[in-house]
Design a protein around this motif. Structure first.
Motif, mmCIF file in Angstrom:
data_model
loop_
_atom_site.group_PDB
_atom_site.id
_atom_site.type_symbol
_atom_site.label_atom_id
_atom_site.label_comp_id
_atom_site.label_asym_id
_atom_site.label_seq_id
_atom_site.Cartn_x
_atom_site.Cartn_y
_atom_site.Cartn_z
ATOM 1 N N ASP A 95 44.640 45.351 36.416
ATOM 2 C CA ASP A 95 44.988 44.584 37.613
ATOM 3 C C ASP A 95 44.351 43.203 37.591
ATOM 4 O O ASP A 95 44.981 42.203 37.989
ATOM 5 C CB ASP A 95 44.548 45.338 38.873
ATOM 6 N N THR A 96 43.113 43.106 37.133
ATOM 7 C CA THR A 96 42.439 41.812 37.088
ATOM 8 C C THR A 96 43.105 40.881 36.085
ATOM 9 O O THR A 96 43.353 39.708 36.365
ATOM 10 C CB THR A 96 40.950 42.000 36.730
ATOM 11 N N THR A 102 46.181 40.977 34.919
ATOM 12 C CA THR A 102 47.550 40.611 35.277
ATOM 13 C C THR A 102 47.610 39.765 36.539
ATOM 14 O O THR A 102 48.393 38.804 36.618
ATOM 15 C CB THR A 102 48.420 41.865 35.454
ATOM 16 N N GLN A 103 46.782 40.062 37.517
ATOM 17 C CA GLN A 103 46.865 39.376 38.804
ATOM 18 C C GLN A 103 46.018 38.116 38.881
ATOM 19 O O GLN A 103 46.372 37.163 39.574
ATOM 20 C CB GLN A 103 46.464 40.343 39.922
ATOM 21 N N ALA A 104 44.894 38.102 38.146
ATOM 22 C CA ALA A 104 43.996 36.946 38.220
ATOM 23 C C ALA A 104 44.024 36.077 36.968
ATOM 24 O O ALA A 104 43.722 34.883 37.046
ATOM 25 C CB ALA A 104 42.557 37.419 38.476
#
Length: 450
Positions: A187-188, A190-192
């Motif tokens: 998640d980090t 891909t999102q950040a």
């Protein structure tokens, strides 16, 4: 793979750079390379001369026929032309063999170290760049990963019973924590951090491993998978080798399939950089030095990793390397794990790397920093093997295709992150404190209890 033109232009310089990796041990058989190169030039020169002579003969035969010459008049010329054709055929066959040997020689050579890489023969020559985080202080005697993990579901005995040494079985809280760590990482990134999440095959063909540099040099470090002509399947590792027509391998990192997604492509310059990430199991037949890290799950034949890959413009690759290291650091900071960043010396780098940073996390039970991520710029080394290129824009017009640069980095090794969590965040009651960033992945739990 190294650029053969660079060897032809500056053989002494390439040998000197290779020596930075190996010290006194020569990596390139210079005499053999020079012999093959001399033969290649001789064959190509002879072929050009033969072709030129055939062209002359063909023209002469045509002129004679145009004048109505008898077949007997052209026979000597035709015989010479046929002999030259046979000579050229034999030369082409030998040239193919010479070029194959040159290619094999190139495939055996590691990448050249970047000028900024420090000198050194092994890990003692690595240079610390920075540290982050205070080392934990415990009001009790801290325990190691095995003692803490056993009560949470880290089951080494069952793993060994199922598959042998260096395999682990996780259940309950340990399995949940392992899954949560991987999810946080994905998640980090891909999102950040702008990576595209991927799901890759875990079994790949031989040429895919050649593309990223695992083959042919590290064949004995891989788990091999083979399928017989009758459709039967099996697996092997070590000296036996794939024993069937279909030669495939379990991936040792998802860098392998991710990087090869640009294999044999010409990308538009505007499509760069490409940023990919994946969570996958990794399989390594050679799990490390004999007798080292036999306790716990630091070195395993099967482990999970979240991998980062970037494909960049050559002018941007070192900027991307620093960025990638920062992306791996961000995960460690979210998990509140103390770490240090090391620049690897020339003698300690991986085969395909031109420059590598290792991130090492603190393990209280060992009283030492241990590798948890390795981020490398391979420059054009892998791209040359894969024929992965991009088309630059020159004066507003499409230019001649050039090789991309490829980078890879762990973001992070999930099993080692699990170990670091157990040891750095252990509680006196035998639980594990959960940092705020990870709690949403564990139902809001602040502590995992035995």
């Amino acid at each position: 793979m190294l650029d053969i033109q660079q060897l032809r232009r500056d053989l002494d310089g390439v040998v000197a750079q290779l020596a930075r990796r190996s010290g006194a041990k020569p990596l390139l058989d210079v005499a053999r390379f020079q012999t093959l190169e001399a033969e290649r030039k001789q064959i190509q020169t002879a072929t050009e001369q033969a072709q030129a002579r055939r062209n002359v003969l063909s023209k002469q035969v045509g002129q004679l026929k145009a004048r109505g010459a008898a077949a007997g008049d052209t026979a000597p010329l035709m015989a010479e032309a046929n002999a030259l054709a046979e000579q050229m055929k034999a030369g082409a066959e030998r040239l193919e063999a010479v070029q194959a040997e040159l290619a094999a020689l190139l495939m055996s050579l590691p990448n050249l170290p970047h000028a900024s890489v420090p000198e050194g023969a092994d890990e003692t020559g690595n240079v610390e760049v920075r540290r982050w985080g205070a080392l934990p202080q415990f009001p009790f005697q801290p325990r190691d990963q095995v003692d803490i993990g056993a009560a949470l579901g880290l089951d080494i005995e069952t793993g060994a019973k199922l598959s042998g040494s260096r395999f682990t079985f996780l259940r309950g809280a340990a399995a949940r924590l392992h899954r949560a760590l991987a999810q946080l990482m994905l998640d980090t990134h891909t999102q950040a951090h702008g990576y595209t999440e991927c799901y890759t095959p875990y079994i790949v063909n031989r040429e895919i491993l050649e593309g990223t540099g695992q083959l042919p040099k590290f064949k004995d470090d891989m788990f091999w998978v083979f399928r017989g002509g009758d459709g039967s399947a099996g697996a092997a590792g070590g000296d036996g080798g794939p024993a069937a027509a279909t030669e495939q391998y379990l991936i040792s990192t998802s860098e392998i399939p991710l990087t090869n997604t640009v294999r044999e492509l010409i990308l538009e310059a505007a499509a760069l950089p490409v940023r990919l990430t994946a969570h996958s199991p990794c399989f390594r037949s050679e799990a490390g030095s004999a007798g080292r890290d036999t306790r716990g799950i630091i070195r395993q034949h099967q482990f999970d990793k979240v991998e980062m890959v970037q494909v960049t413009h050559p002018d941007k690759s070192y900027e991307a390397l620093e960025q990638m290291v920062g992306h791996a650091e961000a995960i460690l900071r979210l998990l509140e794990l103390p770490y240090r960043v090391m620049t690897l010396c020339a003698g300690d780098m991986g085969f395909a790397a031109a420059k590598t940073y290792d991130l090492e996390v603190w393990l209280p039970a060992q009283g030492a920093y241990r590798e948890i991520s390795s981020c490398s710029n391979c420059e054009a080394f892998q791209a040359r093997r894969m024929m992965a290129r991009f088309r630059p824009v020159v004066d507003g017009k499409p230019g001649k295709p050039e090789f991309v640069h490829t980078l890879n980095g762990s973001g992070l090794a999930v099993g080692r992150t699990l170990v670091a969590m157990l040891e750095n965040h252990q509680t006196a009651a035998g639980g594990v404190r959960i940092p705020a960033a990870l709690r949403p992945y564990l139902g809001g739990a602040e502590v995992l209890q035995p």
